[in-house]
Design a protein around this motif. Sequence first.
Motif, PDB file in Angstrom:
ATOM      1  N   ILE A 141       0.771  -1.319  -0.143  1.00  0.00           N
ATOM      2  CA  ILE A 141       0.150  -0.030   0.116  1.00  0.00           C
ATOM      3  C   ILE A 141       0.810   1.196  -0.071  1.00  0.00           C
ATOM      4  N   VAL A 142       2.074   1.258   0.722  1.00  0.00           N
ATOM      5  CA  VAL A 142       2.727   2.329   0.972  1.00  0.00           C
ATOM      6  C   VAL A 142       3.470   2.680  -0.468  1.00  0.00           C
ATOM      7  N   ARG A 143       3.939   1.432  -1.124  1.00  0.00           N
ATOM      8  CA  ARG A 143       4.710   1.670  -2.605  1.00  0.00           C
ATOM      9  C   ARG A 143       3.455   2.407  -3.594  1.00  0.00           C
ATOM     10  N   VAL A 144       2.311   1.845  -3.510  1.00  0.00           N
ATOM     11  CA  VAL A 144       1.472   2.542  -4.206  1.00  0.00           C
ATOM     12  C   VAL A 144       1.215   4.033  -3.943  1.00  0.00           C
ATOM     13  N   GLY A 145       1.095   4.205  -2.616  1.00  0.00           N
ATOM     14  CA  GLY A 145       1.043   5.860  -2.333  1.00  0.00           C
ATOM     15  C   GLY A 145       1.905   6.475  -2.532  1.00  0.00           C
ATOM     16  N   ASP A 146       3.387   6.150  -2.503  1.00  0.00           N
ATOM     17  CA  ASP A 146       4.565   6.871  -3.111  1.00  0.00           C
ATOM     18  C   ASP A 146       4.419   7.312  -4.326  1.00  0.00           C
ATOM     19  N   GLN A 147       4.061   6.047  -5.272  1.00  0.00           N
ATOM     20  CA  GLN A 147       4.049   6.596  -6.595  1.00  0.00           C
ATOM     21  C   GLN A 147       2.915   7.331  -7.205  1.00  0.00           C
ATOM     22  N   LEU A 148       1.583   7.018  -6.425  1.00  0.00           N
ATOM     23  CA  LEU A 148       0.462   7.900  -6.782  1.00  0.00           C
ATOM     24  C   LEU A 148       0.858   9.365  -6.225  1.00  0.00           C
ATOM     25  N   GLY A 149       1.514   9.610  -5.144  1.00  0.00           N
ATOM     26  CA  GLY A 149       1.845  10.820  -4.770  1.00  0.00           C
ATOM     27  C   GLY A 149       2.474  11.653  -5.609  1.00  0.00           C
ATOM     28  N   LYS A 150       3.640  10.652  -6.404  1.00  0.00           N
ATOM     29  CA  LYS A 150       4.196  11.618  -7.517  1.00  0.00           C
ATOM     30  C   LYS A 150       3.662  12.175  -8.480  1.00  0.00           C
ATOM     31  N   ALA A 151       2.431  11.421  -9.061  1.00  0.00           N
ATOM     32  CA  ALA A 151       1.628  11.766 -10.099  1.00  0.00           C
ATOM     33  C   ALA A 151       0.565  12.877  -9.615  1.00  0.00           C
ATOM     34  N   VAL A 152       0.090  12.590  -8.195  1.00  0.00           N
ATOM     35  CA  VAL A 152      -0.719  13.834  -7.709  1.00  0.00           C
ATOM     36  C   VAL A 152       0.176  15.063  -7.666  1.00  0.00           C
ATOM     37  N   ALA A 153       1.287  15.075  -7.295  1.00  0.00           N
ATOM     38  CA  ALA A 153       2.081  16.084  -7.358  1.00  0.00           C
ATOM     39  C   ALA A 153       2.375  16.994  -8.550  1.00  0.00           C
ATOM     40  N   ILE A 154       2.328  16.286  -9.650  1.00  0.00           N
ATOM     41  CA  ILE A 154       2.156  16.763 -11.016  1.00  0.00           C
ATOM     42  C   ILE A 154       0.860  17.458 -11.212  1.00  0.00           C
ATOM     43  N   VAL A 155      -0.004  16.761 -10.929  1.00  0.00           N
ATOM     44  CA  VAL A 155      -1.259  17.401 -11.224  1.00  0.00           C
ATOM     45  C   VAL A 155      -1.774  18.592 -10.253  1.00  0.00           C
ATOM     46  N   ILE A 156      -1.432  18.445  -9.313  1.00  0.00           N
ATOM     47  CA  ILE A 156      -1.342  19.860  -8.404  1.00  0.00           C
ATOM     48  C   ILE A 156      -0.570  21.074  -8.852  1.00  0.00           C
ATOM     49  N   ASN A 157       0.539  20.830  -9.337  1.00  0.00           N
ATOM     50  CA  ASN A 157       1.514  21.744  -9.907  1.00  0.00           C
ATOM     51  C   ASN A 157       0.708  22.417 -11.247  1.00  0.00           C
ATOM     52  N   LEU A 158       0.140  21.425 -12.038  1.00  0.00           N
ATOM     53  CA  LEU A 158      -0.430  21.820 -13.040  1.00  0.00           C
ATOM     54  C   LEU A 158      -1.904  22.542 -13.141  1.00  0.00           C
ATOM     55  N   PHE A 159      -2.706  22.055 -12.027  1.00  0.00           N
ATOM     56  CA  PHE A 159      -4.147  22.665 -11.784  1.00  0.00           C
ATOM     57  C   PHE A 159      -4.331  23.394 -10.544  1.00  0.00           C
ATOM     58  N   ASN A 160      -3.424  23.385  -9.847  1.00  0.00           N
ATOM     59  CA  ASN A 160      -3.563  24.046  -8.362  1.00  0.00           C
ATOM     60  C   ASN A 160      -5.126  24.006  -7.822  1.00  0.00           C
TER      61      ASN A 160
END
Length: 406
Positions: free
Chosen positions: A313-332
Amino acid sequence: MTGGQIGNVDLVKQLNSAAVYRLIDQQGPISRIQIAELSHLAPASVTKITRQLLEFGYIQEVAQQASTGGRRAISLKTQVTQFHTIAVRIGRDYLQLSLHDLSGAVLAQDESSIQYRDQGELVGQLFDKIALFKASNEARIQQLIAIGVILPGLVNPVQGEVEYMPNTKIDDLPLAKMLKEEFKVESFVGNDIRAMALAEHYFGATRDCNDSVMISVHRGTGSGIISGGQVFLGSNRNVGEIGHIQVDPLGEQCQCGNFGCLETIAANPAIVKGVKARLAQGYSSSLADEANIDIDTICEHALNGDALATQSIVRVGDQLGKAVAIVINLFNPEKIVIAGHITKAKEILFPAIQRNVVSQSLTAFHKDLPIVSSDLELQPTMGAFAIVKRAMLNGILLQKLMDSAQ
């Protein structure tokens, strides 16, 4: 008056009627005076529109509001209980149906398995299932006003055409038109993830904001973006493919052909596959005693402290978090919503997502940004109802209903 001018007048009438209906639906009970103030329409126009909506039975007058001096205003609210919608979600091997009134309340629901390889098989089974569901709920249905269908793939929501579905031979399928011809009722078709993001905005976790992103972790990984209270769509209506952001260049090959896509790590089949591979390698885990390992089982064992399940679950969260960070930087966005059975272990998943968001996105963007689980995880057809609700609120369905009643 030319044809173009007549068309423009009709469009203005539709938009004005929609604005009035939307205010009554979202803020009712509300007075005509308040509607005029909020819509910036002339009081006479509001009176004319509300009179028409009353005649057709789409709104009703309710108890008078408290007087603020002078004649007390009568409040208005929408009629919802007598208007019904059939909402359908098509999965890769299942079909879920529900009956809603216009408030979104679920009055009946059903789920069954289906198998299809091409659009002929899909449409045949879909029509049979809808007809059976409709017949079995005939006593509950007062006035069926629409059918909404959502499915994975590329959909033109304006035309109601399906252009692509995974593992299915599709040739520009005019599904909305076919549904209308078969069942004699207005029909709408949309992408499942984008529709569920809209449902969260109307009825769920993002009702309190106009800019949000919902990320779905199921058999695949996708996202729906709400911008200014509307579903964000590109020119070809295919946006939000977060599952194909590369998070591990040395990772497994994805079905899209690339390597290390988020979907090869943060999707239910990938999570289960990873756990089974580690068990086969001899990892010690309470999961070894399970006859059937799925995402729910993994979450349960993680919450009970199993190291392998927790690490997965943590591994998924780490990789998902990377993608979420990109989304946050793009769309705020104002809020991030995570949907999927994996959120049963959100106490483990969300901190891992948050760590990566904090380290990889702008502080001004992620500060005080809520990351929450879906409110509608147990209501999978709400997205199909939401696209019907949208058609009602933007005046398209409302106008068609009034035209057909005249």
